[in-house]
Design a protein around this motif. Structure first.
Motif, PDB file in Angstrom:
ATOM      1  N   GLN A 157      44.745 -83.756 140.542  1.00  0.00           N
ATOM      2  CA  GLN A 157      43.474 -83.905 141.264  1.00  0.00           C
ATOM      3  C   GLN A 157      42.625 -82.632 141.113  1.00  0.00           C
ATOM      4  OE1 GLN A 157      42.236 -86.538 142.869  1.00  0.00           O
ATOM      5  NE2 GLN A 157      40.487 -85.598 143.900  1.00  0.00           N
ATOM      6  N   TYR A 158      43.252 -81.472 141.343  1.00  0.00           N
ATOM      7  CA  TYR A 158      42.519 -80.207 141.183  1.00  0.00           C
ATOM      8  C   TYR A 158      42.033 -80.054 139.745  1.00  0.00           C
ATOM      9  CZ  TYR A 158      43.888 -78.410 145.805  1.00  0.00           C
ATOM     10  OH  TYR A 158      44.031 -78.215 147.158  1.00  0.00           O
ATOM     11  N   ILE A 214      43.312 -94.619 140.042  1.00  0.00           N
ATOM     12  CA  ILE A 214      44.656 -94.451 139.471  1.00  0.00           C
ATOM     13  C   ILE A 214      45.397 -93.357 140.240  1.00  0.00           C
ATOM     14  CG2 ILE A 214      45.977 -93.719 137.435  1.00  0.00           C
ATOM     15  CD1 ILE A 214      43.758 -94.952 135.697  1.00  0.00           C
ATOM     16  N   LEU A 215      44.760 -92.187 140.369  1.00  0.00           N
ATOM     17  CA  LEU A 215      45.478 -91.034 140.926  1.00  0.00           C
ATOM     18  C   LEU A 215      45.710 -91.176 142.435  1.00  0.00           C
ATOM     19  CD1 LEU A 215      46.792 -88.400 140.045  1.00  0.00           C
ATOM     20  CD2 LEU A 215      44.687 -87.220 140.649  1.00  0.00           C
ATOM     21  N   GLN A 257      46.539 -84.714 153.457  1.00  0.00           N
ATOM     22  CA  GLN A 257      46.823 -83.339 153.082  1.00  0.00           C
ATOM     23  C   GLN A 257      45.670 -82.851 152.205  1.00  0.00           C
ATOM     24  OE1 GLN A 257      50.817 -82.724 151.306  1.00  0.00           O
ATOM     25  NE2 GLN A 257      51.326 -84.765 152.014  1.00  0.00           N
ATOM     26  N   GLU A 258      45.659 -81.580 151.948  1.00  0.00           N
ATOM     27  CA  GLU A 258      44.713 -81.072 150.943  1.00  0.00           C
ATOM     28  C   GLU A 258      45.251 -81.351 149.556  1.00  0.00           C
ATOM     29  OE1 GLU A 258      42.443 -77.371 151.261  1.00  0.00           O
ATOM     30  OE2 GLU A 258      43.650 -77.020 153.075  1.00  0.00           O
ATOM     31  N   PRO A 259      44.436 -81.629 148.570  1.00  0.00           N
ATOM     32  CA  PRO A 259      42.993 -81.829 148.641  1.00  0.00           C
ATOM     33  C   PRO A 259      42.645 -83.196 149.235  1.00  0.00           C
ATOM     34  CG  PRO A 259      43.786 -82.221 146.398  1.00  0.00           C
ATOM     35  CD  PRO A 259      44.969 -81.799 147.202  1.00  0.00           C
ATOM     36  N   TYR A 303      55.889 -90.643 133.058  1.00  0.00           N
ATOM     37  CA  TYR A 303      54.957 -91.451 133.865  1.00  0.00           C
ATOM     38  C   TYR A 303      53.677 -90.657 134.135  1.00  0.00           C
ATOM     39  CZ  TYR A 303      53.258 -91.747 138.741  1.00  0.00           C
ATOM     40  OH  TYR A 303      52.503 -91.687 139.886  1.00  0.00           O
ATOM     41  N   MET A 333      54.334 -85.441 144.767  1.00  0.00           N
ATOM     42  CA  MET A 333      53.025 -85.315 145.398  1.00  0.00           C
ATOM     43  C   MET A 333      52.303 -84.059 144.908  1.00  0.00           C
ATOM     44  SD  MET A 333      50.983 -86.927 147.300  1.00  0.00           S
ATOM     45  CE  MET A 333      51.507 -87.958 148.684  1.00  0.00           C
ATOM     46  N   THR A 391      53.319 -91.456 148.958  1.00  0.00           N
ATOM     47  CA  THR A 391      53.224 -91.456 150.425  1.00  0.00           C
ATOM     48  C   THR A 391      54.098 -92.564 151.008  1.00  0.00           C
ATOM     49  OG1 THR A 391      50.953 -90.639 150.275  1.00  0.00           O
ATOM     50  CG2 THR A 391      51.616 -91.618 152.374  1.00  0.00           C
ATOM     51  N   ASN A 413      39.523 -93.218 137.459  1.00  0.00           N
ATOM     52  CA  ASN A 413      40.486 -92.125 137.576  1.00  0.00           C
ATOM     53  C   ASN A 413      40.904 -91.887 139.022  1.00  0.00           C
ATOM     54  OD1 ASN A 413      40.333 -91.847 134.876  1.00  0.00           O
ATOM     55  ND2 ASN A 413      39.383 -89.817 134.849  1.00  0.00           N
ATOM     56  N   VAL A 414      39.931 -91.938 139.912  1.00  0.00           N
ATOM     57  CA  VAL A 414      40.225 -91.770 141.341  1.00  0.00           C
ATOM     58  C   VAL A 414      41.177 -92.878 141.811  1.00  0.00           C
ATOM     59  CG1 VAL A 414      39.202 -91.960 143.656  1.00  0.00           C
ATOM     60  CG2 VAL A 414      38.131 -90.487 141.933  1.00  0.00           C
ATOM     61  N   SER A 420      40.190 -85.014 148.962  1.00  0.00           N
ATOM     62  CA  SER A 420      39.596 -85.946 147.998  1.00  0.00           C
ATOM     63  C   SER A 420      40.645 -86.896 147.423  1.00  0.00           C
ATOM     64  CB  SER A 420      38.926 -85.169 146.870  1.00  0.00           C
ATOM     65  OG  SER A 420      39.793 -84.123 146.428  1.00  0.00           O
ATOM     66  N   LEU A 421      41.899 -86.440 147.364  1.00  0.00           N
ATOM     67  CA  LEU A 421      42.977 -87.288 146.830  1.00  0.00           C
ATOM     68  C   LEU A 421      43.346 -88.395 147.815  1.00  0.00           C
ATOM     69  CD1 LEU A 421      45.143 -87.732 144.578  1.00  0.00           C
ATOM     70  CD2 LEU A 421      46.575 -86.048 145.753  1.00  0.00           C
ATOM     71  N   PHE A 422      43.159 -88.115 149.116  1.00  0.00           N
ATOM     72  CA  PHE A 422      43.625 -89.056 150.136  1.00  0.00           C
ATOM     73  C   PHE A 422      42.511 -89.905 150.739  1.00  0.00           C
ATOM     74  CE2 PHE A 422      46.742 -85.735 149.702  1.00  0.00           C
ATOM     75  CZ  PHE A 422      47.924 -86.433 149.665  1.00  0.00           C
ATOM     76  N   ASP A 456      48.491 -93.498 142.850  1.00  0.00           N
ATOM     77  CA  ASP A 456      49.777 -92.816 142.630  1.00  0.00           C
ATOM     78  C   ASP A 456      50.184 -92.028 143.877  1.00  0.00           C
ATOM     79  OD1 ASP A 456      49.855 -93.838 140.088  1.00  0.00           O
ATOM     80  OD2 ASP A 456      49.258 -91.990 139.080  1.00  0.00           O
ATOM     81  N   ALA A 457      49.213 -91.335 144.461  1.00  0.00           N
ATOM     82  CA  ALA A 457      49.500 -90.555 145.671  1.00  0.00           C
ATOM     83  C   ALA A 457      49.909 -91.482 146.824  1.00  0.00           C
ATOM     84  CB  ALA A 457      48.290 -89.711 146.063  1.00  0.00           C
ATOM     85  N   CYS A 498      50.675 -84.770 141.626  1.00  0.00           N
ATOM     86  CA  CYS A 498      49.432 -85.526 141.873  1.00  0.00           C
ATOM     87  C   CYS A 498      48.305 -84.591 142.302  1.00  0.00           C
ATOM     88  CB  CYS A 498      49.641 -86.527 143.004  1.00  0.00           C
ATOM     89  SG  CYS A 498      50.055 -88.175 142.480  1.00  0.00           S
ATOM     90  N   TYR A 548      48.551 -99.517 147.890  1.00  0.00           N
ATOM     91  CA  TYR A 548      48.636 -98.890 146.554  1.00  0.00           C
ATOM     92  C   TYR A 548      48.617 -99.958 145.471  1.00  0.00           C
ATOM     93  CZ  TYR A 548      52.128 -98.213 142.798  1.00  0.00           C
ATOM     94  OH  TYR A 548      52.846 -98.290 141.629  1.00  0.00           O
ATOM     95  N   MET A 594      43.535 -90.987 132.296  1.00  0.00           N
ATOM     96  CA  MET A 594      42.476 -90.267 133.018  1.00  0.00           C
ATOM     97  C   MET A 594      41.696 -89.332 132.091  1.00  0.00           C
ATOM     98  SD  MET A 594      44.200 -89.554 136.761  1.00  0.00           S
ATOM     99  CE  MET A 594      45.959 -89.843 136.620  1.00  0.00           C
TER     100      MET A 594
END
Lengths: 324, 324
Positions: free
Chosen positions: A145-146, B104-105, B22-24, A74, A138, B113, B101-102, B26-28, B108-109, A141, B74, A82
């Motif tokens: 992202q990084y 999609i990812l 959480q970090e990063p 997956y 997580m 969650t 891409n943002v 940008s993902l959340f 997924d996050a 994911c 989601y 991406m």
């Protein structure tokens, strides 16, 4: 005890059952396509190996191990979208063979399928199994992202890179081992040790991938050598080269990175020459060995018989010697 | 007992904590963006209402209810990519504000969650909670798959359409109620009855959406009236119209569907006139009422006090009267 080849065959047979297939089949066909193309089955292997350190009735952990393989596929499915990757293990990626929507939705269905598989365990392990799996999922994911963010940065350090590949790649190998040990009833300090072992092994695995992209044998590696160089991927090799290079060498590296029109072979040869001159290969060897040694040291401390340890030790050694 | 408004406020406060960050970051951030724009919070409300039928300590089910809302968001996040939707509740969709891409990812996050939230329950309910959630999540995927496939088909029947919206929309409402009842310790026949109630309510909800797109009041509905008509969406209204229309009327419908260059208002007016003439509105009323009545009948059979039933009955009634 099962040999690595026996375990691989057991995994293959279980995957071939395609028990996850449901209507509408169109939703699951891309998952079948992803899973039928082989791959190393590293993650379910690690789950079975870890379980087999403590118990022999590995059929009890099989469905759950398959879940980890499906989860891995997956992430590949969505990552390929991406990255807009064209090929995966020599075949068209799902979003190229079908389209992006199919890749997104079948990927989502694969993730849920993975969760369904993971819960195949005794009630007493269920909460930890799900908790651990959530954490691993997580982390993967976060790693992705990084990875995407690093593509836009020019100042990624070696430490940041190691952290990224730890999350994106190593954690799932670590989690695969921990999952097997947990479901075998291993005590907490043992399954945590296996998690650490898998983390070190996973780092070695990814760093070796970076190394093989430059110094691998094309017939064995199965990918074009220098693919990362052509694509300007910030691998360990590239990051280390920038760290070691003097100003004029950095300029040559930049020249090749920024050049839009180039002969691929020429670029790969030129950058590889710089790696050679800077001794990047030796740094790669050293760091891969460091992580392999870490995983071997953890293995020695596990509370299992020498006979059982031998299988995982062989597995670690085979990772160290892998050419593909 | 909590009123609907009290429950909505409790959900808002819990979401505002953003405990999933959480970090990063940008993902959340896209998840925060999705969640902060309001929405009806229908699904966590249903979980709390169902729990509240049996128990008063609703704080015990709150995190889990939030998980269902995050799961819902989601699915919206990924659906918006697949539909290439520009706006969601009057704001740019995530893939338009950031990129695909943002979406999609971070989607997924968000899914992971949601799984993390769902497991906030007593051990004795955990396996069923996860089992049920997996089933609901997979049904939503299947519904989206059918929805995308129906877009390419011209012969979708009313039954097929009802089955699709049942999976895509109703099952999550059904699952929200079942989840609340399960975690409140309701017996199996009760939480299954609430699942059926939610399924009927969910169908009524989606069919009303289809109806309001044509006959809603623009100031109350908050979307442009006729959006589905302009986009040739195969809603209940359109499928029913084709079922009822004679050959010449079908030809007029086809004319508007195939016309590439048209005045939106003119198209909406023309198709609405056909709906009027065929009595599609009355069919829509009848089927919405049928499903609302179904849900009311199931409610009556529940083994809870009249006082507690009243809240859910009011909720069903408010769905029947909704204008937005």
């Amino acid at each position: 005890m099962y040999t690595v080849n026996e375990l691989r065959e057991i995994i293959k047979q279980e995957l071939d059952k395609k028990e996850y297939m449901q209507e509408p089949y169109s939703l699951f066909e891309p998952i079948v396509y992803m899973l039928e193309d082989g791959g190393k089955r590293l993650r379910p292997m690690l789950t079975l190996i870890a379980y087999n350190l403590y118990r022999d009735d590995i059929e009890k952990v099989l469905k759950s191990a398959i879940g980890i393989e499906i989860f891995h596929n997956y992430t590949l499915l969505h990552d390929d979208v991406m990255d807009d990757a064209e090929l995966r293990r020599g075949r068209l990626t799902v979003h190229r063979k079908w389209n992006t929507n199919v890749a997104i939705l079948s990927g989502d269905a694969a993730a849920i399928t993975a969760y369904k598989c993971i819960e195949h365990c005794e009630d007493k392990y269920l909460r930890r199994a799900i908790d651990f799996f959530n954490q691993v999922a997580m982390d993967v994911c976060k790693g992705q992202q990084y990875d995407m963010e690093f593509e836009k940065r020019e100042d990624v350090t070696e430490d940041e890179y190691i952290h990224m590949i730890y999350l994106k790649t190593a954690v799932l190998l670590a989690g695969s081992l921990r999952h097997g040990a947990l479901l075998a009833g291993a005590p907490e300090h043992e399954y945590n040790a296996l998690y650490d072992l898998g983390g070190a092994l996973g780092l070695a695995f990814q760093l070796q991938d970076d190394y093989l992209d430059v110094y691998g044998d094309v017939t064995e590696f199965g990918k074009n050598i220098g693919g990362d160089i052509v694509a300007n991927k910030k691998t360990y090799m590239m990051i280390k080269a920038f760290e070691l290079a003097d100003a004029p060498t950095k300029e040559v590296l930049w020249h090749w990175i920024e050049k839009k029109d180039f002969d691929k072979d020429e670029k790969v040869a030129a950058v590889t020459r710089i790696y050679d001159r800077l001794g990047v290969k030796e740094y790669a060897f050293a760091i891969i060995d460091k992580y392999l040694d870490q995983s071997r040291e953890i293995l020695e401390r596990l509370d299992v018989s020498e006979e059982r340890k031998a299988y995982l030790r062989d597995f670690i050694d085979s990772m160290g010697n892998r050419k593909k």
